[in-house]
Design an enzyme around this catalytic site. Sequence first.
Site, short mmCIF file in Angstrom:
data_model
loop_
_atom_site.label_atom_id
_atom_site.label_comp_id
_atom_site.label_asym_id
_atom_site.label_seq_id
_atom_site.Cartn_x
_atom_site.Cartn_y
_atom_site.Cartn_z
NE ARG A 100 -3.93 0.57 1.90
CZ ARG A 100 -5.18 0.71 2.37
NH1 ARG A 100 -5.42 1.53 3.37
NH2 ARG A 100 -6.17 0.04 1.85
CG HIS A 127 -8.48 0.24 -2.89
ND1 HIS A 127 -7.75 -0.88 -2.56
CD2 HIS A 127 -9.12 0.60 -1.75
CE1 HIS A 127 -7.92 -1.16 -1.28
NE2 HIS A 127 -8.76 -0.28 -0.77
CD GLN A 130 -13.03 -1.55 -0.92
OE1 GLN A 130 -12.23 -1.38 -0.03
NE2 GLN A 130 -14.23 -2.06 -0.72
CG ASP A 216 -13.39 6.28 -1.41
OD1 ASP A 216 -13.21 6.16 -0.18
OD2 ASP A 216 -12.43 6.28 -2.23
CB CYS A 256 -14.47 1.32 -0.15
SG CYS A 256 -14.00 3.06 -0.10
NE ARG A 284 -10.87 -5.12 0.45
CZ ARG A 284 -10.03 -4.16 0.83
NH1 ARG A 284 -10.47 -3.13 1.53
NH2 ARG A 284 -8.76 -4.18 0.48
N1 NVA Z 1 -9.92 6.71 -1.67
C1 NVA Z 1 -9.62 6.30 -0.32
C2 NVA Z 1 -9.84 4.84 -0.13
C3 NVA Z 1 -9.70 4.38 1.29
C4 NVA Z 1 -9.86 2.92 1.43
C5 NVA Z 1 -8.18 6.69 0.00
O1 NVA Z 1 -7.31 6.51 -0.86
O2 NVA Z 1 -7.94 7.15 1.11
N1 CP Z 2 -11.43 0.03 2.32
C1 CP Z 2 -10.16 -0.05 2.76
O1 CP Z 2 -9.23 -0.30 2.01
O2 CP Z 2 -10.02 0.12 4.09
P1 CP Z 2 -8.64 0.27 4.86
O3 CP Z 2 -8.05 1.58 4.47
O4 CP Z 2 -9.03 0.24 6.32
O5 CP Z 2 -7.75 -0.87 4.50
#
Ligand code: NVA
Ligand code: CP
Length: 297
Positions: A100, A127, A130, A216, A256, A284
């Site tokens: 990540r 993502h 997801q 989101d 999400c 997930r």
């Molecule tokens: N678009 C959000 C997704 C979180 C799971 C982010 O990147 O923070």
């Molecule tokens: N939806 C998602 O990816 O959640 P986290 O940021 O908690 O992993």
Amino acid sequence: MKHFLSIEACHQKEIIELLSNARAFKADRRYGADLLASQSWVLIFSKPSTRTRISFEVGLRELGGQVLFLAQQDIQLGRGEPIKDTARVLGRMTHGAVIRTFAQQDVEDFAHFSQVPTINALTDEEHPCQIIADLFTISERRELQDIKVCFVGDGDCNVARSWAWAAEHLGFELRIAAPARYALSEEIRSKLKSQKIILTQSPEDAAAGADVLYTDVWVSMGKEAEMQDRLAEFAPYQINERLLQLARPGALVMHCLPAYRGKEITEAVFEAHADTIFDQAENRLHAQKAIVAALLQ
Ligand code: NVA
Ligand code: CP
């Protein structure tokens, strides 16, 4: 599949197979319990995570593997060691990686230089994990080819981009409602061929008759400096009772997570649809196991 780095790079058949395997992993938590026997997988996270981290840690263990979780600052990467050197070291010691981070290029480079199966656990670009869980969640309730999905909010965030590629590959209708400044980027639009991906600034137009209303956060990780502008611009892009009234009766509401009630979704709509939203979160786990299994073939 050697790596799982984006929905863009997936083929329709691979996505459909992942969904079918996620169903098998959900039906029996012990299914595939020896798949990763004697394997050690590494998670490298440069952003916070609840769902992705836990679902991968638990999922990899349930498949028989060992897991190392490394926050970026725990390793020399956090002090500037290049990703390609980190990848070449970890590739000699571990059997797979879940990453990540910010730049998509970093996961692409890690995959290239480590030569071990590499999974994108969220970048600024996509993502993908997801979206596999989301599609699986919808497939438990609806026929995917018939659905109209409405994404409301930041139309150029990682989740929206992955949705666009899923619609491109699977052929379902996707409407993305976002302020002009946050519309899906021209670079991606120019690559999409589907006529059923509709971009609009009107949340009402996007929600009309939709089977799924999806949102989101308005402020993705890394965009905190833009918080004030974003909160102001996204205010009309909330999933609330009024917007839900425009969707098809019985429409699914999905998020999400994490959710910011009173911002992208109201407390009342969130709680009324909590069963779907937390199934999505649980899925997930099953989806991650399907993704890992696909990389072992
Ligand atoms: N678009 C959000 C997704 C979180 C799971 C982010 O990147 O923070
Ligand atoms: N939806 C998602 O990816 O959640 P986290 O940021 O908690 O992993």
